[in-house]
Design an enzyme around this catalytic site. Structure first.
Site, PDB file in Angstrom:
ATOM      1  N   LEU A   1       0.909  -1.505   0.039  1.00 40.11           N
ATOM      2  CA  LEU A   1      -0.071   0.113  -0.023  1.00 40.11           C
ATOM      3  C   LEU A   1       0.941   1.243   0.145  1.00 40.11           C
ATOM      4  O   LEU A   1       0.460   2.348  -0.424  1.00 40.11           O
ATOM      5  CB  LEU A   1      -0.617   0.100   1.252  1.00 40.11           C
ATOM      6  CG  LEU A   1      -1.994  -0.878   1.036  1.00 40.11           C
ATOM      7  CD1 LEU A   1      -2.721  -0.941   2.475  1.00 40.11           C
ATOM      8  CD2 LEU A   1      -2.959  -0.691   0.020  1.00 40.11           C
TER       9      LEU A   1
ATOM     10  N   GLY B   1       8.447   2.753   8.058  1.00 38.03           N
ATOM     11  CA  GLY B   1       8.187   1.297   7.639  1.00 38.03           C
ATOM     12  C   GLY B   1       7.299   1.168   6.355  1.00 38.03           C
ATOM     13  O   GLY B   1       7.139   2.041   5.861  1.00 38.03           O
TER      14      GLY B   1
ATOM     15  N   ASP C   1       1.560  13.685  13.999  1.00 38.78           N
ATOM     16  CA  ASP C   1       1.983  13.845  12.350  1.00 38.78           C
ATOM     17  C   ASP C   1       0.713  13.861  11.562  1.00 38.78           C
ATOM     18  O   ASP C   1       0.856  13.266  10.514  1.00 38.78           O
ATOM     19  CB  ASP C   1       2.724  12.534  12.007  1.00 38.78           C
ATOM     20  CG  ASP C   1       3.705  12.635  10.662  1.00 38.78           C
ATOM     21  OD1 ASP C   1       3.782  13.726  10.088  1.00 38.78           O
ATOM     22  OD2 ASP C   1       3.953  11.624  10.091  1.00 38.78           O
TER      23      ASP C   1
END
Length: 277
Positions: free
Chosen positions: A21, A27, A138
């Site tokens: 995705l 990561g 974030d």
């Protein structure tokens, strides 16, 4: 969505991987399916971070808290293994493009009413996140999914775990910044204590971007340090922002965290009847 490659594992925990995705500073994210047939999004932490015991401990605490947030205007956390060789977390898979793709690649700036509804839903998401004892840290367009049911916030609480390894050992090696420069709060830029008010500043930047197609403190084209200086010291560029949204966005973008509205206040200011679309 991209096909798996030879370097991708066939499974992560009990989940069979289907596709990639995306990838980011923390990561890689996979589309996966459980043994019962449920489709989920699985984020795998970079091996570089997994080597830090302090990160693992903080990550485990953050994920535990994130499970309490639920799925109202967020992607609910379903499963995790923070003790795995490479820690991972599985969340509800919500189909839909992110806000950055919608604005920058598909449709351009959103209509005023759409931005108002988005402000309301994102404020409700932040309220749930903060009630669980988390600070997102974030919030940015790529962490807001645009779905048929409204916007959804993803990756909440994860950036805080990175704070535990943002000292000299990692900062010197990678120059890692906790957060995304154009959507960080002044207190993040200055390395000060971050509170839920920091997320409200980021919300103001996200709403300005959604309504104008521009980051209110400019892009990084003229240098990262210049952009961070503008966030910390200069007023935002809100040209083109609809007049009806200007006061709300300006309030969110106050340099002083104590002068910003709470998510509850933002939700109240943007609540409109029949705004489900």
């Amino acid at each position: 969505m991209d096909q798996l490659t030879a370097e991708d594992p066939p499974r992560i925990g009990p989940y069979r991987l289907i596709a990639r995705l995306g990838a980011g500073g923390m990561g890689r994210v996979y589309l996966a399916r459980s043994e019962g047939g449920r489709t989920v999004a699985v984020k795998v932490v970079q091996a570089e971070f997994a080597q830090h015991a302090e990160f693992r401990a903080r990550f485990a605490r953050e994920v535990t808290a994130a499970k309490r947030v639920g799925g109202s205007w967020t992607a609910a956390v379903l499963d995790t293994d923070t003790d795995a060789e490479t820690p991972w977390v599985a969340t509800q898979y919500i189909p839909g493009p992110d806000l950055h793709a919608v604005v920058a690649e598909q449709h351009g700036p959103l209509p005023e009413q759409s931005v108002r509804v988005m402000a309301n839903r994102l404020a409700l998401a932040l309220q749930a996140i903060h009630d669980a004892g988390l600070v997102h840290r974030d919030l940015k367009p790529s962490n807001v999914l645009v779905t048929v049911d409204g916007p959804r916030v993803i990756d909440f609480g994860i950036a805080r775990a990175l704070d535990s390894i943002s000292g000299d050992s990692l900062q010197t090696r990678t120059g890692m910044v906790i957060g995304s420069p154009g959507f960080m709060s002044p207190e993040q830029v200055r390395g000060l204590h971050v509170t839920p008010a920091s997320d409200v500043f980021s919300l103001g930047s996200v709403l300005a971007y959604a309504a104008t197609g521009r980051q209110p403190f400019g892009a990084t084209g003229h240098g990262l340090h210049a952009q961070l200086f503008r966030v910390a010291e200069e007023e935002p560029d809100l040209d083109g922002l609809p007049e009806a949204l200007l006061g709300l966005v300006r309030a969110c973008l106050q340099k002083d965290p104590t002068q910003r509205p709470t998510p509850e206040q933002v939700a109240a200011r943007t609540a409109t009847e029949g705004a489900d679309e």
